[in-house]
Design a protein around this motif. Structure first.
Motif, mmCIF file in Angstrom:
data_model
loop_
_atom_site.group_PDB
_atom_site.id
_atom_site.type_symbol
_atom_site.label_atom_id
_atom_site.label_comp_id
_atom_site.label_asym_id
_atom_site.label_seq_id
_atom_site.Cartn_x
_atom_site.Cartn_y
_atom_site.Cartn_z
ATOM 1 N N ALA A 1 38.961 29.157 34.480
ATOM 2 C CA ALA A 1 37.945 30.175 34.761
ATOM 3 C C ALA A 1 37.047 29.720 35.909
ATOM 4 N N GLY A 2 36.730 28.419 35.940
ATOM 5 C CA GLY A 2 35.911 27.887 37.024
ATOM 6 C C GLY A 2 36.602 27.993 38.368
ATOM 7 N N VAL A 3 37.889 27.686 38.416
ATOM 8 C CA VAL A 3 38.653 27.811 39.659
ATOM 9 C C VAL A 3 38.694 29.272 40.086
ATOM 10 N N GLY A 4 38.908 30.164 39.134
ATOM 11 C CA GLY A 4 38.926 31.592 39.460
ATOM 12 C C GLY A 4 37.603 32.077 40.012
ATOM 13 N N THR B 1 35.775 37.627 37.653
ATOM 14 C CA THR B 1 34.901 38.803 37.577
ATOM 15 C C THR B 1 33.520 38.559 36.975
ATOM 16 N N VAL B 2 33.377 37.582 36.068
ATOM 17 C CA VAL B 2 32.115 37.493 35.318
ATOM 18 C C VAL B 2 30.928 37.107 36.192
ATOM 19 N N ARG B 3 31.154 36.294 37.191
ATOM 20 C CA ARG B 3 30.033 35.890 38.048
ATOM 21 C C ARG B 3 29.573 37.018 38.979
ATOM 22 N N ARG B 4 30.413 38.018 39.157
ATOM 23 C CA ARG B 4 30.021 39.173 39.976
ATOM 24 C C ARG B 4 29.128 40.125 39.190
ATOM 25 N N MET B 5 29.110 39.941 37.885
ATOM 26 C CA MET B 5 28.341 40.838 37.029
ATOM 27 C C MET B 5 26.900 40.349 36.943
ATOM 28 N N ASN B 6 25.995 41.250 36.809
ATOM 29 C CA ASN B 6 24.590 40.902 36.677
ATOM 30 C C ASN B 6 24.203 41.007 35.201
ATOM 31 N N LEU B 7 24.656 40.041 34.409
ATOM 32 C CA LEU B 7 24.398 40.072 32.970
ATOM 33 C C LEU B 7 22.971 39.654 32.673
#
Length: 197
Positions: free
Chosen positions: A23-26, A162-168
């Motif tokens: 996930a980190g590499v992605g 995708t998760v880092r692109r989200m503004n959670l």
């Protein structure tokens, strides 16, 4: 066979060094580098499977002193990783990579990944469903394991991209971290409670 499939799912979906680093590499390098790293993890996990199935892993771990040291080191590593995830605060705690690892990096990670050995030993030493045909059972287990392993790891790669692109919201991010840390502690507990013999 259903219990085997459920065990594969729950043992692989819990975050360990492989899925977290993938996930980190992605998240850091995107799909292209992530897929190369995924290929290395896949080769590495199958090498671990072969070591477990052939008895090589058991031979190395047959010496009680070596087994205790390796079990303690693996548990300590997994607990350290769980603490690192839980204490990450409001940042999603995927493991950061300074440069994109490739196929070799994935193979090497799986070779030293304590969770890979625990999971494969648990899956191949238990859950007998074709005791009268052990070779066929191993083949079916390998097929099911690889199909589920690929699906779960591709999902983790996609999550990383995708998760880092989200503004959670910060509370959600904290909740994700605590959930991942709890899953790591559960992996340590499974390893500690696994029969030693």
């Amino acid at each position: 066979m259903a219990s085997f499939v459920l065990a594969v799912f729950f043992l692989i979906v819990t975050p360990g060094p492989g899925v977290l680093s993938l996930a980190g590499v992605g998240s850091a390098f995107g799909y292209s580098h992530g897929l190369r790293y995924l290929a290395g993890l896949f080769v590495g996990t199958n090498l671990v499977c072969l070591a477990v199935i052939s008895g090589l892993a058991a031979l190395v771990l047959a010496e009680p002193g070596i087994r205790v040291v390796l079990t303690m080191a693996s548990a300590a590593y997994l607990l350290w990783l769980a603490c690192r995830i839980a204490l990450a605060g409001t940042r999603i705690a995927f493991i950061e990579q300074p440069s994109a690892p490739g196929i070799r990096g994935g193979i090497l990670l799986q070779a030293v990944n304590p969770k890979a050995y625990v999971v494969n030993t648990t899956l191949f030493s238990g859950f007998a469903f074709m005791a009268e045909h052990p070779i066929l059972e191993i083949g079916i287990k390998l097929l099911l394991l690889n199909v589920l392993w690929l699906a779960i790891h591709v999902a983790w790669l996609c999550a990383g991209v995708t998760v880092r692109r989200m503004n959670l919201p910060e509370t959600w991010q904290r909740g994700i971290n605590i959930g991942m840390a709890a899953a790591m502690v559960a992996v340590v507990a499974l390893a500690a409670l696994a029969p030693q013999g």
